[in-house]
Design a protein around this motif. Structure first.
Motif, PDB file in Angstrom:
ATOM      1  N   CYS A 231      11.070   6.399  -3.481  1.00 43.47           N
ATOM      2  CA  CYS A 231       9.289   6.360  -4.457  1.00 43.47           C
ATOM      3  C   CYS A 231       9.267   4.967  -4.372  1.00 43.47           C
ATOM      4  O   CYS A 231       8.420   4.981  -3.759  1.00 43.47           O
ATOM      5  N   MET A 232       9.997   4.182  -4.459  1.00 47.59           N
ATOM      6  CA  MET A 232       9.265   2.836  -4.751  1.00 47.59           C
ATOM      7  C   MET A 232       9.399   1.910  -3.321  1.00 47.59           C
ATOM      8  O   MET A 232       8.664   0.972  -2.516  1.00 47.59           O
ATOM      9  N   CYS A 233      10.458   2.708  -2.214  1.00 52.52           N
ATOM     10  CA  CYS A 233       9.638   1.939  -0.904  1.00 52.52           C
ATOM     11  C   CYS A 233       8.767   2.595  -0.344  1.00 52.52           C
ATOM     12  O   CYS A 233       7.679   2.408   0.678  1.00 52.52           O
ATOM     13  N   HIS A 234       8.541   4.029  -0.574  1.00 53.31           N
ATOM     14  CA  HIS A 234       6.773   4.812  -0.501  1.00 53.31           C
ATOM     15  C   HIS A 234       6.111   3.645  -1.093  1.00 53.31           C
ATOM     16  O   HIS A 234       5.003   3.065  -0.456  1.00 53.31           O
ATOM     17  N   VAL A 235       6.423   3.258  -2.003  1.00 50.21           N
ATOM     18  CA  VAL A 235       5.372   2.724  -2.238  1.00 50.21           C
ATOM     19  C   VAL A 235       4.951   0.866  -2.025  1.00 50.21           C
ATOM     20  O   VAL A 235       3.751   0.275  -1.163  1.00 50.21           O
TER      21      VAL A 235
ATOM     22  N   VAL B  91       7.508  -7.425  -4.324  1.00 46.05           N
ATOM     23  CA  VAL B  91       6.432  -7.673  -3.346  1.00 46.05           C
ATOM     24  C   VAL B  91       5.273  -7.798  -4.266  1.00 46.05           C
ATOM     25  O   VAL B  91       3.949  -7.898  -4.114  1.00 46.05           O
ATOM     26  N   ILE B  92       5.101  -7.067  -5.114  1.00 43.95           N
ATOM     27  CA  ILE B  92       4.064  -6.394  -5.964  1.00 43.95           C
ATOM     28  C   ILE B  92       3.622  -7.937  -6.812  1.00 43.95           C
ATOM     29  O   ILE B  92       2.424  -8.729  -6.870  1.00 43.95           O
ATOM     30  N   ALA B  93       4.737  -8.390  -7.010  1.00 39.60           N
ATOM     31  CA  ALA B  93       4.386  -9.758  -7.834  1.00 39.60           C
ATOM     32  C   ALA B  93       3.315 -10.683  -7.161  1.00 39.60           C
ATOM     33  O   ALA B  93       2.269 -11.415  -7.588  1.00 39.60           O
ATOM     34  N   CYS B  94       3.872 -11.083  -5.235  1.00 38.13           N
ATOM     35  CA  CYS B  94       3.400 -12.162  -4.680  1.00 38.13           C
ATOM     36  C   CYS B  94       1.330 -10.555  -4.431  1.00 38.13           C
ATOM     37  O   CYS B  94       0.799 -11.632  -4.402  1.00 38.13           O
ATOM     38  N   HIS B  95       1.740  -9.870  -4.497  1.00 37.63           N
ATOM     39  CA  HIS B  95       0.899  -8.703  -4.224  1.00 37.63           C
ATOM     40  C   HIS B  95      -0.839  -9.574  -4.854  1.00 37.63           C
ATOM     41  O   HIS B  95      -2.078 -10.080  -5.561  1.00 37.63           O
ATOM     42  N   VAL B  96      -0.528  -8.994  -5.955  1.00 39.50           N
ATOM     43  CA  VAL B  96      -0.860  -9.428  -7.841  1.00 39.50           C
ATOM     44  C   VAL B  96      -1.256 -10.901  -7.398  1.00 39.50           C
ATOM     45  O   VAL B  96      -2.724 -11.040  -8.321  1.00 39.50           O
TER      46      VAL B  96
ATOM     47  N   VAL C  90      16.915  -2.199  -1.433  1.00 38.08           N
ATOM     48  CA  VAL C  90      16.019  -1.271  -1.102  1.00 38.08           C
ATOM     49  C   VAL C  90      14.873  -0.701  -1.704  1.00 38.08           C
ATOM     50  O   VAL C  90      15.055  -0.746  -2.856  1.00 38.08           O
ATOM     51  N   PRO C  91      13.489  -1.013  -1.914  1.00 37.36           N
ATOM     52  CA  PRO C  91      12.789  -1.657  -0.146  1.00 37.36           C
ATOM     53  C   PRO C  91      13.485  -3.428   0.099  1.00 37.36           C
ATOM     54  O   PRO C  91      13.304  -3.683  -0.902  1.00 37.36           O
ATOM     55  N   ALA C  92      13.546  -3.263   0.695  1.00 38.80           N
ATOM     56  CA  ALA C  92      14.402  -4.776   0.827  1.00 38.80           C
ATOM     57  C   ALA C  92      12.827  -5.179   2.497  1.00 38.80           C
ATOM     58  O   ALA C  92      13.145  -4.290   3.721  1.00 38.80           O
ATOM     59  N   VAL C  93      12.118  -6.361   2.071  1.00 37.50           N
ATOM     60  CA  VAL C  93      11.168  -6.446   2.630  1.00 37.50           C
ATOM     61  C   VAL C  93      11.194  -7.828   3.142  1.00 37.50           C
ATOM     62  O   VAL C  93      11.594  -9.092   2.285  1.00 37.50           O
ATOM     63  N   PHE C  94      11.156  -7.882   4.533  1.00 39.33           N
ATOM     64  CA  PHE C  94      11.226  -9.517   5.324  1.00 39.33           C
ATOM     65  C   PHE C  94      10.057  -9.615   6.176  1.00 39.33           C
ATOM     66  O   PHE C  94       9.688  -8.423   6.566  1.00 39.33           O
TER      67      PHE C  94
ATOM     68  N   LEU D 120       1.880  -2.030   2.410  1.00 39.19           N
ATOM     69  CA  LEU D 120       1.447  -2.763   3.288  1.00 39.19           C
ATOM     70  C   LEU D 120       0.787  -2.642   4.913  1.00 39.19           C
ATOM     71  O   LEU D 120      -0.154  -2.815   5.135  1.00 39.19           O
ATOM     72  N   PHE D 121       0.470  -0.565   4.235  1.00 39.69           N
ATOM     73  CA  PHE D 121      -0.188  -0.070   5.262  1.00 39.69           C
ATOM     74  C   PHE D 121      -2.188  -0.454   4.539  1.00 39.69           C
ATOM     75  O   PHE D 121      -2.342  -0.961   5.492  1.00 39.69           O
ATOM     76  N   GLY D 122      -2.171  -0.102   3.724  1.00 35.35           N
ATOM     77  CA  GLY D 122      -3.751  -0.101   2.955  1.00 35.35           C
ATOM     78  C   GLY D 122      -4.155  -2.123   3.388  1.00 35.35           C
ATOM     79  O   GLY D 122      -4.570  -2.182   3.430  1.00 35.35           O
ATOM     80  N   LEU D 123      -2.817  -2.716   3.669  1.00 35.60           N
ATOM     81  CA  LEU D 123      -3.309  -4.307   3.792  1.00 35.60           C
ATOM     82  C   LEU D 123      -3.447  -4.643   5.103  1.00 35.60           C
ATOM     83  O   LEU D 123      -4.032  -5.272   5.261  1.00 35.60           O
ATOM     84  N   GLY D 124      -3.103  -3.197   6.397  1.00 34.64           N
ATOM     85  CA  GLY D 124      -3.285  -2.944   7.553  1.00 34.64           C
ATOM     86  C   GLY D 124      -2.547  -3.843   8.408  1.00 34.64           C
ATOM     87  O   GLY D 124      -2.287  -3.898   9.607  1.00 34.64           O
ATOM     88  N   VAL D 125      -1.302  -3.769   7.816  1.00 31.36           N
ATOM     89  CA  VAL D 125       0.019  -4.253   8.207  1.00 31.36           C
ATOM     90  C   VAL D 125       0.420  -3.374   8.918  1.00 31.36           C
ATOM     91  O   VAL D 125       0.398  -2.394   8.049  1.00 31.36           O
ATOM     92  N   GLY D 126       1.605  -3.356   9.956  1.00 30.93           N
ATOM     93  CA  GLY D 126       2.206  -2.374  10.538  1.00 30.93           C
ATOM     94  C   GLY D 126       3.690  -2.707  10.623  1.00 30.93           C
ATOM     95  O   GLY D 126       4.194  -3.017  11.501  1.00 30.93           O
TER      96      GLY D 126
END
Length: 138
Positions: A52-56, A117-122, A101-105, A61-67
């Motif tokens: 579920c955390m990977c899904h979030v 990732v969430i902290a950076c977004h906020v 995971v999730p591991a984001v680069f 990212l998809f919601g921001l327009g990132v592929g």
């Protein structure tokens, strides 16, 4: 807020005896594969299907327009060794609770997991990171 780390500075490769030398060679091969993948794509997300955390993270990212390039480790032939590498990387990130995971680069550098990732977004630093990496053209 500079949180991204170069993968080579975060993970060290050590070799010892003959069994350890083979393990180090295998680890080095996986490291090279991951390094090539993250350096050749603006955003890479390592996930496990059904997490579920990977899904979030993917939905954010998809919601921001990132592929992003997504690697589902439970469906990849090198998934186990890559997960071991990510455990090492997550352990070197300073947070004892950091999950592998999730591991984001982003832009060839390890950003972190869900919390980072969430902290950076906020805080508003995620979008500039994505723009600098060439993942967003807004």
């Amino acid at each position: 807020m500079e949180v991204a780390k170069d993968i080579s500075s975060a993970v060290r490769i050590n070799g010892g005896g003959s069994g350890e030398q083979q393990a180090a060679l295998d680890f080095e091969t996986v490291y090279e594969k991951v390094s090539a993948l993250v350096s050749g794509n603006a955003v890479v997300v390592f996930t496990i299907s059904g997490c579920c955390m990977c899904h979030v993270v993917k939905q954010l990212l998809f919601g921001l327009g990132v592929g992003p390039t997504i690697v589902e480790l439970d469906r990849d032939a090198s998934g186990g060794p890559i997960l071991a590498l990510l455990h090492r990387l997550a352990g070197s990130s300073g947070s004892k609770r950091q999950q592998a995971v999730p591991a984001v680069f982003v832009g060839g550098k390890f950003l972190g997991g869900i919390e980072t990732v969430i902290a950076c977004h906020v805080s508003g630093t995620l979008v500039p990171l994505l723009k600098d990496a060439g993942a967003l053209w807004l």
